[in-house]
Design a protein around this motif. Structure first.
Motif, short mmCIF file in Angstrom:
data_model
loop_
_atom_site.label_atom_id
_atom_site.label_comp_id
_atom_site.label_asym_id
_atom_site.label_seq_id
_atom_site.Cartn_x
_atom_site.Cartn_y
_atom_site.Cartn_z
N LEU A 1 0.84 -1.20 0.00
CA LEU A 1 0.00 0.00 0.00
C LEU A 1 0.87 1.25 0.00
CD1 LEU A 1 -2.68 1.52 0.22
CD2 LEU A 1 -2.58 1.17 2.71
N ALA A 2 1.94 1.24 0.78
CA ALA A 2 2.83 2.39 0.83
C ALA A 2 3.42 2.69 -0.54
CB ALA A 2 3.94 2.15 1.85
N TYR A 3 3.89 1.67 -1.23
CA TYR A 3 4.46 1.88 -2.56
C TYR A 3 3.39 2.36 -3.54
CZ TYR A 3 8.04 -1.21 -0.52
OH TYR A 3 8.98 -1.80 0.30
N GLN A 4 2.17 1.88 -3.38
CA GLN A 4 1.08 2.33 -4.24
C GLN A 4 0.79 3.81 -4.02
OE1 GLN A 4 -2.55 0.04 -3.81
NE2 GLN A 4 -3.63 1.20 -5.40
N ILE A 5 0.84 4.25 -2.76
CA ILE A 5 0.63 5.67 -2.46
C ILE A 5 1.72 6.51 -3.11
CG2 ILE A 5 0.61 7.38 -0.60
CD1 ILE A 5 -0.64 5.17 1.20
N SER A 6 2.97 6.10 -3.00
CA SER A 6 4.07 6.85 -3.62
C SER A 6 3.89 6.93 -5.13
CB SER A 6 5.42 6.21 -3.27
OG SER A 6 5.78 6.47 -1.93
N ALA A 7 3.52 5.81 -5.74
CA ALA A 7 3.32 5.80 -7.19
C ALA A 7 2.19 6.73 -7.60
CB ALA A 7 3.04 4.37 -7.67
N GLN A 8 1.12 6.76 -6.83
CA GLN A 8 -0.01 7.63 -7.15
C GLN A 8 0.37 9.09 -7.00
OE1 GLN A 8 -3.92 6.37 -5.81
NE2 GLN A 8 -4.49 8.48 -5.31
N ASP B 1 2.47 10.05 -10.00
CA ASP B 1 1.64 10.22 -11.20
C ASP B 1 0.90 11.55 -11.16
OD1 ASP B 1 0.31 8.99 -13.65
OD2 ASP B 1 -1.44 9.41 -12.40
N TYR B 2 0.41 11.92 -9.99
CA TYR B 2 -0.31 13.20 -9.87
C TYR B 2 0.60 14.38 -10.18
CZ TYR B 2 -2.70 17.24 -7.96
OH TYR B 2 -3.26 18.49 -7.82
N ASN C 1 9.89 23.06 -16.24
CA ASN C 1 9.08 22.42 -17.28
C ASN C 1 7.59 22.42 -16.92
OD1 ASN C 1 11.43 21.76 -18.82
ND2 ASN C 1 11.78 20.02 -17.45
N HIS C 2 7.19 23.45 -16.17
CA HIS C 2 5.80 23.63 -15.74
C HIS C 2 5.29 22.47 -14.89
CE1 HIS C 2 5.14 27.37 -17.88
NE2 HIS C 2 5.78 26.84 -18.92
N ARG C 3 6.20 21.93 -14.07
CA ARG C 3 5.80 20.89 -13.14
C ARG C 3 6.43 21.17 -11.78
NH1 ARG C 3 3.09 20.16 -16.93
NH2 ARG C 3 2.33 18.19 -17.84
N ALA C 4 5.75 20.68 -10.74
CA ALA C 4 6.35 20.62 -9.42
C ALA C 4 7.24 19.40 -9.35
CB ALA C 4 5.26 20.57 -8.36
N MET C 5 7.92 19.20 -8.22
CA MET C 5 8.75 18.02 -8.02
C MET C 5 8.34 17.35 -6.71
SD MET C 5 12.52 19.40 -9.25
CE MET C 5 13.25 17.76 -9.22
N LEU C 6 8.20 16.04 -6.75
CA LEU C 6 7.75 15.29 -5.58
C LEU C 6 8.89 15.17 -4.56
CD1 LEU C 6 5.35 13.77 -4.36
CD2 LEU C 6 6.20 11.70 -5.48
N ARG D 1 12.50 5.80 -6.22
CA ARG D 1 12.37 6.12 -7.64
C ARG D 1 11.42 7.30 -7.87
NH1 ARG D 1 8.88 1.27 -10.31
NH2 ARG D 1 9.00 2.70 -12.07
N TYR D 2 10.53 7.55 -6.94
CA TYR D 2 9.47 8.53 -7.16
C TYR D 2 9.82 9.95 -6.71
CZ TYR D 2 6.73 4.22 -7.62
OH TYR D 2 6.26 2.99 -8.00
N TYR D 3 10.71 10.10 -5.76
CA TYR D 3 10.88 11.40 -5.08
C TYR D 3 12.11 12.12 -5.62
CZ TYR D 3 7.25 9.60 -2.05
OH TYR D 3 6.05 9.10 -1.58
N THR D 4 11.97 12.72 -6.80
CA THR D 4 13.12 13.28 -7.50
C THR D 4 13.69 14.52 -6.82
OG1 THR D 4 11.57 14.43 -8.96
CG2 THR D 4 12.49 12.38 -9.75
#
Length: 518
Positions: free
Chosen positions: A350-357, A360-361, A372-377, A415-418
């Motif tokens: 579940l934790a990994y699913q939350i990070s992936a979601q 994606d958001y 590039n008109h995006r925030a960074m996680l 991998r998700y939190y750049t």
């Protein structure tokens, strides 16, 4: 005569309390008084829903101020500065080593941040190597040691951060030697590790430094470089990864624990509540960056922009989260599942699913002002006033397992939190007799995709709190004598509120270390 306290307004009482605080230096009093003035400005206009979430601390603005007039984190192009000089500062290009040190010292005092002091000192070995010709190693050592002492004494803030590596050079090795000798709180230090560019002897010196003074932090250069362009990135403050010649415009964070408490179950959390609060946080980010870019005039007037040392389009708002451990535990309980956020648990899925979601958001949601008109996680590493929450996606303090299990549990999040994620391994002092075990563990962690490797050694006075450094001896003396270091009070507060001293030191053995055959 001053009015009696009963005749003062609430604001005046706060100002007076700061002015008469015996634990603060005059400079520290000025900083706190300035923050009070900044926060007397009416808050930016927000929707009622966002105001409610902010007041209930489901989202948090990191207390950056009611009207942001400077970026949170600024990463100037120091190499360009040394090569071209500065018209604003009336400085010619640096010609020798003394010039380079002197001019960096001058510019640091003009680089803003959320703390009022620079959070990024640059890749010091790359910056200084072009000016080393004609100097002996001993001469460079003496000059760098004075420079290192100067940084700690004149910019006494543990969020100030220097980068070195991944290549081998005399400046890199001397900085490591000096940092181990002086064991200063400031500056914090990150070494960039690259398996094809970092020789084994240099990497071993890095590991031996950690054993000696819990520094440097080690970044996985392959993973980080892939997330940024050719201009590059820097690691600053509490291990925040951001573009050079830019930075982080603002940082807001979602308390995942509070979102979980407002959810009926895990499905409700993922399908309704988390998307709702992501949208609310994005509104806060948009309002704060609009004020910074359009009203504060920072990017229109700063000499850092005019001289090409930073570029407005290279700043990204940081979309932060924290309290993953508590959120997952709450959702498991609501779903009637006997599992918790720990190694080997089914709750980790579940934790990994939350990070992936979340990833994606952030990737799919444009912002008006961003890289590039995006925030960074960002997995936010906590602040000293946090209670009942664990920083970012870390395992709770006091529940740390053996180091390998620890790494295997948190690595899939990286991998998700750049724009930044970190964990802190607390290692038993026996590691000082076996540094190769920590070296092997670090390489193994990077082979699993971790962006960062950070360790405290249990017997060291110098330790990491959420990401910044403190001396335990300074915390012990703080309530009686204060501290010349601006961030000691944060460490003292974190010790009381966040159980940072409850971390469990673990032994790393050769047999237990993750194998890395390269």
């Amino acid at each position: 005569m001053m009015k009696r306290n009963s005749e003062l307004t609430a604001s005046q009482e706060r100002y007076l309390a700061i002015a008469t605080d015996t634990l603060l230096s005059p400079k520290q009093k000025a900083n706190f008084l300035a923050l009070e003035a900044e926060n007397s400005i009416p808050y930016l206009s927000l929707s009622a829903e966002t105001e409610k979430a902010l007041s209930e601390r489901v989202i948090c603005d990191m207390y950056e101020g009611h009207a942001p007039y400077k970026p949170r984190y600024v990463l100037p192009d120091y190499a360009r500065f040394l090569q071209q000089g500065s018209a604003y500062l009336e400085l010619a290009p640096a010609e020798d080593f003394d010039d380079a040190l002197n001019q960096l010292t001058i510019l640091y005092h003009h680089v803003p941040s959320v703390t009022g002091l620079p959070v990024f000192l640059g890749y010091l070995d790359r910056l200084l190597m072009p000016y080393t010709e004609g100097y002996s190693e001993e001469q460079l050592y003496q000059k760098l040691k004075r420079f290192w002492i100067m940084l700690d004494r004149t910019l006494p803030d543990a969020f100030m951060h220097a980068n070195i590596g991944p290549d081998d050079n005399i400046i890199c090795r001397l900085i490591l030697r000096i940092d181990a000798e002086l064991k200063q709180v400031a500056p914090n230090l990150t070494f960039m590790y690259h398996p094809e560019r970092t020789p084994g002897s240099l990497f071993l010196q890095v590991i031996e430094n950690i054993c000696e003074c819990s520094k440097p932090h080690i970044a996985n250069d392959i993973v980080h470089s892939a997330a940024f362009d050719d201009i590059g990135y820097g690691v600053v403050s509490c291990y925040n990864s951001l573009p050079i010649a830019g930075g982080g415009s603002t940082l807001s964070r979602i308390n995942l624990r509070e979102v979980a408490l407002r959810s009926e179950c895990a499905d409700d959390f993922l399908s309704h509540q988390l998307p709702k609060y992501c949208g609310i946080q994005m509104e806060l980010i948009e309002r704060r960056t609009e004020f910074l870019y359009e009203d504060s005039q920072f990017f229109q007037t700063s000499f850092l922009v005019q001289e090409g040392l930073i570029k407005p389009e290279r700043f990204a708002p940081m979309f932060g989260i924290y309290g993953m451990a508590e959120a997952v535990n709450i959702l498991m309980e609501k779903d009637g599942i006997e599992a918790s956020y720990e190694p080997g648990s089914p709750a980790l899925a579940l934790a990994y699913q939350i990070s992936a979601q979340l990833d994606d958001y952030v990737i799919s949601t444009p912002v008006k002002y961003g890289l590039n008109h995006r925030a960074m996680l960002h997995a936010q590493s906590g602040i000293s006033s946090d209670k009942d929450t664990t920083p970012g996606v870390r395992l709770p303090y006091g529940e740390e397992p053996d180091p390998v299990s620890h790494i295997m549990a948190v690595a899939p999040h990286h991998r998700y939190y750049t724009s930044g994620i970190s964990d802190i391994l607390t290692v038993d002092e026996t590691i000082k007799q076996n540094p190769l075990a920590m070296l092997q563990l670090c390489k193994g962690a990077f082979s699993q995709g971790m962006r960062e490797f950070t360790a405290n050694v249990a017997s060291n006075d110098l330790v990491r709190v959420t990401g910044y450094m403190v001396r335990l001896s300074d915390i012990q003396k703080f309530k009686e004598a204060g501290s010349r270091i601006n961030t000691t009070w944060l460490g003292d507060e974190a010790a009381a509120n966040c159980n940072i001293l409850g971390r469990q030191p673990r032994v790393i053995s050769r047999e237990q270390s993750m194998r890395y055959d390269k």
